[in-house]
Motif scaffolding. Sequence first.
Motif, mmCIF file in Angstrom:
data_model
loop_
_atom_site.group_PDB
_atom_site.id
_atom_site.type_symbol
_atom_site.label_atom_id
_atom_site.label_comp_id
_atom_site.label_asym_id
_atom_site.label_seq_id
_atom_site.Cartn_x
_atom_site.Cartn_y
_atom_site.Cartn_z
ATOM 1 N N ASP A 131 4.615 -3.501 0.512
ATOM 2 C CA ASP A 131 4.628 -2.040 0.460
ATOM 3 C C ASP A 131 5.308 -1.608 -0.840
ATOM 4 O O ASP A 131 5.672 -2.439 -1.673
ATOM 5 N N ALA A 132 5.507 -0.322 -0.996
ATOM 6 C CA ALA A 132 6.029 0.211 -2.259
ATOM 7 C C ALA A 132 7.489 -0.161 -2.512
ATOM 8 O O ALA A 132 7.982 0.013 -3.624
ATOM 9 N N ARG A 133 8.185 -0.695 -1.514
ATOM 10 C CA ARG A 133 9.592 -1.060 -1.702
ATOM 11 C C ARG A 133 9.770 -2.448 -2.312
ATOM 12 O O ARG A 133 10.894 -2.894 -2.541
ATOM 13 N N VAL A 134 8.680 -3.157 -2.590
ATOM 14 C CA VAL A 134 8.782 -4.519 -3.103
ATOM 15 C C VAL A 134 9.508 -4.533 -4.452
ATOM 16 O O VAL A 134 9.340 -3.629 -5.276
ATOM 17 N N LYS A 135 10.308 -5.569 -4.645
ATOM 18 C CA LYS A 135 10.987 -5.762 -5.930
ATOM 19 C C LYS A 135 10.097 -6.614 -6.821
ATOM 20 O O LYS A 135 9.486 -7.587 -6.369
ATOM 21 N N GLY B 298 -4.478 2.159 10.628
ATOM 22 C CA GLY B 298 -4.205 3.517 10.199
ATOM 23 C C GLY B 298 -3.052 3.670 9.229
ATOM 24 O O GLY B 298 -2.559 4.778 9.020
ATOM 25 N N ASN B 299 -2.590 2.578 8.627
ATOM 26 C CA ASN B 299 -1.499 2.670 7.649
ATOM 27 C C ASN B 299 -2.009 3.391 6.401
ATOM 28 O O ASN B 299 -2.814 2.858 5.651
ATOM 29 N N GLY B 300 -1.531 4.608 6.182
ATOM 30 C CA GLY B 300 -2.015 5.410 5.068
ATOM 31 C C GLY B 300 -1.231 5.245 3.787
ATOM 32 O O GLY B 300 -1.497 5.917 2.793
ATOM 33 N N ALA B 301 -0.243 4.333 3.782
ATOM 34 C CA ALA B 301 0.584 4.142 2.589
ATOM 35 C C ALA B 301 -0.114 3.233 1.582
ATOM 36 O O ALA B 301 -0.926 2.386 1.945
ATOM 37 N N ALA B 302 0.250 3.406 0.319
ATOM 38 C CA ALA B 302 -0.249 2.510 -0.719
ATOM 39 C C ALA B 302 0.343 1.122 -0.498
ATOM 40 O O ALA B 302 1.505 0.987 -0.102
ATOM 41 N N GLN B 303 -0.476 0.105 -0.721
ATOM 42 C CA GLN B 303 -0.026 -1.274 -0.532
ATOM 43 C C GLN B 303 -0.532 -2.138 -1.673
ATOM 44 O O GLN B 303 -1.529 -1.818 -2.311
ATOM 45 N N LEU B 304 0.166 -3.237 -1.908
ATOM 46 C CA LEU B 304 -0.262 -4.208 -2.907
ATOM 47 C C LEU B 304 -0.553 -5.514 -2.180
ATOM 48 O O LEU B 304 0.257 -5.974 -1.379
ATOM 49 N N TRP B 305 -1.709 -6.065 -2.461
ATOM 50 C CA TRP B 305 -2.166 -7.301 -1.819
ATOM 51 C C TRP B 305 -2.323 -8.377 -2.879
ATOM 52 O O TRP B 305 -2.831 -8.112 -3.971
ATOM 53 N N ILE B 306 -1.927 -9.594 -2.560
ATOM 54 C CA ILE B 306 -2.286 -10.740 -3.402
ATOM 55 C C ILE B 306 -3.524 -11.356 -2.771
ATOM 56 O O ILE B 306 -3.532 -11.690 -1.587
ATOM 57 N N VAL B 307 -4.566 -11.474 -3.592
ATOM 58 C CA VAL B 307 -5.864 -11.974 -3.134
ATOM 59 C C VAL B 307 -6.172 -13.261 -3.895
ATOM 60 O O VAL B 307 -6.009 -13.315 -5.117
#
Length: 197
Positions: free
Chosen positions: A175-179, A155-164
């Motif tokens: 998450d959005a806090r990534v540098k 149920g995590n509704g936040a935008a996320q970035l995945w490396i595939v």
Amino acid sequence: MGAAMNPLDTAEVPSPPRRGRGRWQLILILLVVIGPMILATGMYKLQFWVPESRNYHGELIGNGQSRADIGVQADEQRWQMLVTAPQDCGPDCQQLVYLARQIQIALGRDASRACHALATAQPLDTAYDARLKREYPQLQRYPLDLATYTRETQGNGAAQLWIVDPHGNLVLRYDARVKGKDLLNDLVQLLKLSNIG
């Protein structure tokens, strides 16, 4: 004169073969060959002697999940920075999309080994959609199956970035806090170690 000597008394009698020594050699060989495999399996299953340090900045996805398992159907054969937006693509989502494009550019000669993509569950704002078409021509776009995504991400509704990876397996999540520097370092390391994609 004394008693006659029996010729069998003076002949050397061969000693019986020492089977104990051969068995120990066989056991030692088996331990050298099979021992490390048993130890490694035990370390993995029981999680002992596992190093605490790590060289990556995102959350490692080590459960065999694929892109399809989070509700994204794609057939990309390169490394992919996939941004998922289960809700509208707000400021956090837009920041991750921008970051993914910048990271791909920063890869330099390895830029062709990776791509960036956006998977959304809802239609994008008209102005932002037009901006993406104009400023992000290489951005791949996919629909996001919200039911599958919600189930797999608790149920995590936040935008996320995945490396595939090129086989569609999820490797790292941010998450959005990534540098940007941390994300770039992780992807460069993966590309360096990988002979696929």
